[in-house]
Design an enzyme around this catalytic site. Sequence first.
Site, PDB file in Angstrom:
ATOM      1  N   GLY A 101       0.749  -1.252   0.000  1.00  0.00           N
ATOM      2  CA  GLY A 101       0.000   0.000   0.000  1.00  0.00           C
ATOM      3  C   GLY A 101       0.775   1.296   0.000  1.00  0.00           C
ATOM      4  N   GLY A 133       3.461  -3.603  -4.014  1.00  0.00           N
ATOM      5  CA  GLY A 133       3.345  -3.794  -5.454  1.00  0.00           C
ATOM      6  C   GLY A 133       3.779  -2.523  -6.155  1.00  0.00           C
ATOM      7  N   TYR A 169      -9.691   6.275 -11.448  1.00  0.00           N
ATOM      8  CA  TYR A 169      -9.439   6.834 -10.108  1.00  0.00           C
ATOM      9  C   TYR A 169      -9.211   8.343 -10.128  1.00  0.00           C
ATOM     10  CZ  TYR A 169      -7.953   1.934  -9.798  1.00  0.00           C
ATOM     11  OH  TYR A 169      -7.859   0.569  -9.910  1.00  0.00           O
ATOM     12  N   CYS A 190     -12.608   5.930 -28.480  1.00  0.00           N
ATOM     13  CA  CYS A 190     -13.872   6.622 -28.765  1.00  0.00           C
ATOM     14  C   CYS A 190     -14.629   6.928 -27.486  1.00  0.00           C
ATOM     15  CB  CYS A 190     -14.719   5.774 -29.698  1.00  0.00           C
ATOM     16  SG  CYS A 190     -13.876   5.434 -31.237  1.00  0.00           S
ATOM     17  N   GLU A 191     -14.053   7.709 -26.625  1.00  0.00           N
ATOM     18  CA  GLU A 191     -14.673   8.117 -25.366  1.00  0.00           C
ATOM     19  C   GLU A 191     -14.142   9.509 -25.042  1.00  0.00           C
ATOM     20  OE1 GLU A 191     -16.045   5.967 -22.569  1.00  0.00           O
ATOM     21  OE2 GLU A 191     -15.968   4.062 -23.666  1.00  0.00           O
TER      22      GLU A 191
HETATM   23  N1  LLP Z   1      -1.689  -7.029  -0.924  1.00  0.00           N
HETATM   24  C1  LLP Z   1      -2.993  -7.115  -1.190  1.00  0.00           C
HETATM   25  C2  LLP Z   1      -3.800  -8.109  -0.520  1.00  0.00           C
HETATM   26  C3  LLP Z   1      -3.570  -6.230  -2.113  1.00  0.00           C
HETATM   27  O1  LLP Z   1      -4.872  -6.318  -2.352  1.00  0.00           O
HETATM   28  C4  LLP Z   1      -2.771  -5.278  -2.774  1.00  0.00           C
HETATM   29  C5  LLP Z   1      -3.341  -4.350  -3.764  1.00  0.00           C
HETATM   30  C6  LLP Z   1      -1.401  -5.257  -2.490  1.00  0.00           C
HETATM   31  C7  LLP Z   1      -0.893  -6.142  -1.537  1.00  0.00           C
HETATM   32  C8  LLP Z   1      -0.446  -4.302  -3.157  1.00  0.00           C
HETATM   33  O2  LLP Z   1      -0.722  -2.973  -2.884  1.00  0.00           O
HETATM   34  P1  LLP Z   1       0.274  -1.806  -3.399  1.00  0.00           P
HETATM   35  O3  LLP Z   1       1.556  -1.925  -2.631  1.00  0.00           O
HETATM   36  O4  LLP Z   1       0.475  -2.004  -4.843  1.00  0.00           O
HETATM   37  O5  LLP Z   1      -0.455  -0.577  -3.087  1.00  0.00           O
HETATM   38  N2  LLP Z   1      -5.531  -0.796  -9.439  1.00  0.00           N
HETATM   39  C9  LLP Z   1      -5.313   0.118  -8.343  1.00  0.00           C
HETATM   40  C10 LLP Z   1      -4.630  -0.546  -7.166  1.00  0.00           C
HETATM   41  C11 LLP Z   1      -5.357  -1.753  -6.631  1.00  0.00           C
HETATM   42  C12 LLP Z   1      -4.603  -2.415  -5.518  1.00  0.00           C
HETATM   43  C13 LLP Z   1      -5.208  -3.720  -5.148  1.00  0.00           C
HETATM   44  N3  LLP Z   1      -4.547  -4.416  -4.112  1.00  0.00           N
HETATM   45  C14 LLP Z   1      -4.546   1.330  -8.850  1.00  0.00           C
HETATM   46  O6  LLP Z   1      -4.224   1.389 -10.021  1.00  0.00           O
HETATM   47  O7  LLP Z   1      -4.286   2.259  -8.088  1.00  0.00           O
END
Ligand code: LLP
Length: 439
Positions: free
Chosen positions: A252, A296, A338, A365-366
């Site tokens: 996160g 991530g 977002y 096309c949006e």
């Molecule tokens: N662990 C779990 C259980 C998760 O659900 C997630 C992200 C992570 C780790 C990794 O989180 P990070 O370090 O990447 O923040 N598509 C969205 C983000 C969705 C994240 C979903 N879960 C975006 O583009 O901002």
Amino acid sequence: MTHTLVYPITARNNAAGHLEIGGCDVVELAERFGTPLLIYDEATIRDQCQRYKAAFSAHSDNFEIIYASKAFSCLAINQLMLEEGLSIDVSSGGEYHVAKLAGFPSEKIFFHGNNKTRDELEYALDGGVGYVVVDSFQELDLLEQLLAKRGAKQRILLRITPGVEAHTHSYIETGQVDSKFGFGLGDGLALEAIRRAMNSPLLELMGLHAHIGSQIFQLEAYRRAIEILVQLVAQARASFSFECRYLNVGGGLGIRYTQEDSPSSIADYARVKVEGVREEVRAAGLPMPRVLIEPGRSLVGKAGVTAYRVGTIKEIPGVRTYVSVDGGMSDNIRPMLYGARYEGMLANKANLPADTTVTVAGKHCESGDILIKDAQIARPEPGDILVTPGTGAYCFAMASNYNGNLRPAVVLVREGEARVIIERETYADLVAKHRPLRH
Ligand code: LLP
């Protein structure tokens, strides 16, 4: 240079006045591999991994860094993470498949998801998966049923919803009470899940997991989530001698997409996560568990930039100038989904002043297919190479073929060399799974 904070660490302007990343001229890369092109800088990914390892080592020798591969699930990047000594979080059978192909050993794979299907679970159990992060009572039942058939035991963690709000976009907030994820604390559900898992001869409950959201800037929410998790551990220990060996405190950590963003440092993040756990378990008289984290975005986000070619430029006098590029919402849905903000620059005019305000639009096309509103770039002309930084996470991962657009090629750059790690899709790929109406 105004782009150092948002761009990969190797970004610079070269003698030709072009943007260079990983020793490669971005304009040349665009010529050679075509556009849109996703360029990843190997040095930046390795640097982020090493920062994480150093930051956590400063506080503990019992921790594990798990790459949340949903940010970008790709064979070569997974292999790079493996080389850096990381474990991997997979959130589907597909991500599990890519992790296995990359060579991750079972004990380094954590399988997540609020609705893992029977097929996915069977695939992961058959191939070997280190940990299943169980999300519901239904999944506990299903898992036991599948294990009984195999006569095998499985290590698990339980996903807990601590009821904490993370102050991020509501679509990427996951730890609040009203969430589809995990076991809530209300009505003793989480406690009951621990009891239930401990009583199962087929499940080895290693600990708990909580992930409260993504792109988080304020670390206090983590502190609060840890406090709540440790209270639960203490309760479960008092009630049925639960021993929490692993505490997975999620991912996160936010990153900087624009100069205005001010994310916390990895060092502060590590301190809050490890010392937070240490303080809480000490106060509760509990042993210190192994601390697991699952970043991530912060591992790959900054390493990636997307290069587009500028096409149509439409000036509406007194209103705005639209600069359309050859990609958009099909390779980066984040602005639309977002309201995410990005910066841009013209890679072939890196030394020229960014004195023109334009809106960078995609080719779909949006009307909402806008990548950057009010970007400050050098004076644009058709054929220029426009780059958006910070596209390493959740861009390719969420890419689509909308309007029949092809997913871009992905290259990894290092010390002047560029290697294709994902080939550009072709028109043949687009219809490869289609079948005609009549044979
Ligand atoms: N662990 C779990 C259980 C998760 O659900 C997630 C992200 C992570 C780790 C990794 O989180 P990070 O370090 O990447 O923040 N598509 C969205 C983000 C969705 C994240 C979903 N879960 C975006 O583009 O901002």
